[in-house]
Scaffold this motif. Structure first.
Motif, PDB file in Angstrom:
ATOM      1  N   VAL A   1       1.009  -1.237   0.033  1.00  0.00           N
ATOM      2  CA  VAL A   1       0.179   0.019   0.085  1.00  0.00           C
ATOM      3  C   VAL A   1       0.784   1.242   0.031  1.00  0.00           C
ATOM      4  CG1 VAL A   1      -1.852   1.319   1.304  1.00  0.00           C
ATOM      5  CG2 VAL A   1      -1.831  -1.200   1.381  1.00  0.00           C
ATOM      6  N   PRO A   2       0.980   1.863  -1.022  1.00  0.00           N
ATOM      7  CA  PRO A   2       1.834   3.043  -1.169  1.00  0.00           C
ATOM      8  C   PRO A   2       1.320   4.220  -0.181  1.00  0.00           C
ATOM      9  CG  PRO A   2       1.113   2.567  -3.280  1.00  0.00           C
ATOM     10  CD  PRO A   2       0.368   1.828  -2.447  1.00  0.00           C
ATOM     11  N   GLU A   3       2.308   5.038   0.155  1.00  0.00           N
ATOM     12  CA  GLU A   3       1.704   6.065   1.055  1.00  0.00           C
ATOM     13  C   GLU A   3       0.709   6.760   1.072  1.00  0.00           C
ATOM     14  OE1 GLU A   3       4.175  10.179   3.410  1.00  0.00           O
ATOM     15  OE2 GLU A   3       5.153   8.666   1.733  1.00  0.00           O
ATOM     16  N   LYS A   4       0.483   7.406  -0.339  1.00  0.00           N
ATOM     17  CA  LYS A   4      -0.755   7.969  -0.656  1.00  0.00           C
ATOM     18  C   LYS A   4      -2.031   7.222  -0.411  1.00  0.00           C
ATOM     19  CE  LYS A   4      -2.555  11.432  -4.083  1.00  0.00           C
ATOM     20  NZ  LYS A   4      -2.431  11.967  -5.301  1.00  0.00           N
ATOM     21  N   ALA A   5      -1.919   5.966  -0.824  1.00  0.00           N
ATOM     22  CA  ALA A   5      -3.296   5.162  -0.517  1.00  0.00           C
ATOM     23  C   ALA A   5      -3.315   4.838   0.933  1.00  0.00           C
ATOM     24  CB  ALA A   5      -2.888   3.803  -1.295  1.00  0.00           C
ATOM     25  N   ARG A   6      -2.239   4.842   1.496  1.00  0.00           N
ATOM     26  CA  ARG A   6      -2.337   4.461   3.024  1.00  0.00           C
ATOM     27  C   ARG A   6      -2.895   5.627   3.774  1.00  0.00           C
ATOM     28  NH1 ARG A   6       2.735   3.862   7.196  1.00  0.00           N
ATOM     29  NH2 ARG A   6       1.843   4.036   9.012  1.00  0.00           N
TER      30      ARG A   6
END
Length: 517
Positions: free
Chosen positions: A363-368
């Motif tokens: 899960v990339p940071e933006k999605a997190r």
């Protein structure tokens, strides 16, 4: 072999590989020095991790501590204090083989008398892997009884996996309480910031200790300082322990097992039980375990079907949608950086295992940041995730499969989907489409965060699905059984049905795709 003193577990450190005792293992994990555990098979990793978390959590709670990083002497002393408080005045409860069957051994409840032991216990396994949870009818992928009967670490891990993961397997072979029914499964669903075993323990232990307050409140029946080590008190298979007598961090056992010395090593004896060790059938596995999501429709623990950890199920778990309450461990903490949404489970059938399934979704940071928040951004992502699955399903069932039916039937005016043999061939021919789009789904989903327009965000996903479906259909042309004089007609009709359905159901996306091609 005393787990508190003897070097049982193999650990790979940056500088060397060595063997350590249980307290030393907890200390090394707390300091995040462990690279890997070479003796632990993948299907045993979660069982060991959860066991260590519950044990360490109980010790920290009794000592009034919170920090996972403690030295080996702290863990050894804390485990011994816990053991004595529960009725065992020495290290028998942490010793793999104890000659007196009326005394506890590690994960092995004592019999009430030698006569009961001699009457009830019969040979079960001569090698540790024959004791493990994996049920195999033949020697296919994993050979049965391949482990040496004297491998102490292997016996320890096989015992641990059996006693904490097994379900019902015939009359007298009881299953664990943290499972929805005898043929259920015990999933492990969690957020992992880092996939190193020490970092995993360091993240999960504080979550577990914070979750303890929830478990000591209604509707849970647990009591503070209740029983943790359920193998210390005698068990003749006739009585169960009430949840109201247990600590929230109780470490259960499902079977009456006893390790004994044999020629050249050890063997496992087993006895049946008329009732499970823990009386918890009405709870359907919903016992507050923070690694297990809850099915809101049944009120019980998640049971993963034979299809395994499909994108549809993972999507519902990730967004707490589709009738699931998320596990406490799966909630991503606030903070920076990417992470992993992980899930693993042994899917069980009636007397069988339907495969070990695992996944780790980056899960990339933006999605997190979107997932941990609440509001329009999260709602939009959840909506796109649902539409993405619906698109894949529509292409499979409205375009690809009708085309495959037409191909096999030789291009009739109206296809028939009732013939069993034809249906089986179509399902087999369509399987590569599902196999190929599954690993691409979440990568596409995270990419939609960069595209504010929903239609434009879905276009790349449609293009991926269309290409995969078309490739699947073309491969089917090469494997379809020959039908003299009708193969060309079948292929022509199949293509017409396939592209006609795409144009009918996805007109806009087809137009854009054609403009770009």
């Amino acid at each position: 072999m005393n787990l508190l003193l003897d070097p049982l577990f193999r650990v790979r450190l940056p500088e060397q590989t060595m063997r350590v005792s249980l307290p030393e293992l907890l200390a090394l994990l707390g300091d995040d020095r462990v690279e890997s555990l070479p003796g632990v098979q993948r299907h045993q990793e979660d069982a060991l991790h959860i066991f260590l978390c519950y044990l360490a959590g109980a010790v920290l709670d009794r000592q009034g501590r919170q920090e996972p990083a403690q030295n080996a002497e702290f863990w050894r002393a804390g485990i011994r204090l816990l053991t004595r408080a529960e009725g065992c005045d020495n290290d028998d409860a942490w010793t793999l083989v104890v000659d007196d069957p009326t005394r506890p051994a590690f994960l092995q409840a004592p019999a009430s008398s030698r006569a009961v032991f001699d009457r009830d216990y019969k040979p079960k396994a001569s090698a540790p892997d024959a004791l493990d949870v994996l049920q195999t009818a033949k020697n296919h992928d994993v050979k049965a009884a391949r482990g040496h009967s004297g491998e102490a670490e292997a016996w320890c891990l096989a015992l641990l996996t059996l006693q904490s993961q097994i379900g019902f397997l015939g009359a007298g072979n009881q299953g664990i309480a943290r499972m929805n029914g005898g043929f259920g499964s015990r999933p492990c669903v969690a957020w992992q910031q880092c996939r190193r075993p020490g970092a995993r323990l360091a993240r999960d232990l504080p979550v577990l200790l914070a979750h303890r307050k929830v478990l000591l409140a209604e509707p849970h029946p647990y009591v503070a300082n209740g029983r943790v080590l359920l193998w210390i008190v005698p068990w003749d298979g006739q009585d169960s322990l009430a949840l109201a007598a247990l600590d929230p961090f109780f470490l259960e056992i499902a079977r009456r097992i006893r390790l004994v010395a044999s020629a050249g090593g050890w063997q496992a004896l087993a006895a049946t039980a008329s009732v499970p060790r823990v009386a918890a059938k009405p709870q359907k596995g919903n016992l507050g375990d923070p690694w297990i999501p809850i099915n809101t429709k049944t009120g019980g623990a998640l049971t993963v079907p034979a299809s395994g950890l499909t994108p549809d199920l993972l999507r519902n778990l990730l967004f707490a949608d589709g009738g699931f309450t998320p596990a406490a461990m799966q909630e991503a903490p606030t903070g920076q950086g990417a992470g992993w949404f992980s899930a693993a489970v042994f899917v069980r059938g009636q007397g069988t295992t339907d495969g070990f399934h695992e996944t780790a979704i980056r899960v990339p940071e933006k999605a997190r940041r979107v997932l941990v928040g609440a509001g329009p951004a999260r709602d939009r992502l959840a909506g796109l995730s649902r539409t993405g699955l619906e698109t894949a399903s529509a292409i499979q069932y409205k375009a690809l499969q009708p085309a495959l039916f037409a191909l096999l039937e030789g291009g009739p005016e109206a296809i028939s989907i009732d013939k069993r043999e034809i249906k089986q061939w179509v399902e087999s021919a369509a399987a590569p489409f599902v196999r190929d789009w599954n690993p691409r789904y979440f990568d596409w989903l995270w990419s939609t965060l960069e595209q504010p327009d929903d239609t434009a965000a879905l276009q790349p996903w449609f293009d991926i699905l269309r290409a995969l479906a078309e490739s699947t259909l073309e491969r089917a042309f090469t494997r379809v059984p020959l039908r003299s004089g009708r193969n060309y007609r079948g292929q022509t009709r199949a293509r017409a049905l396939f592209f006609g359905s795409l144009k009918k159901n996805f007109k806009h996306y087809m137009e854009v795709s054609n403009e770009l091609s």
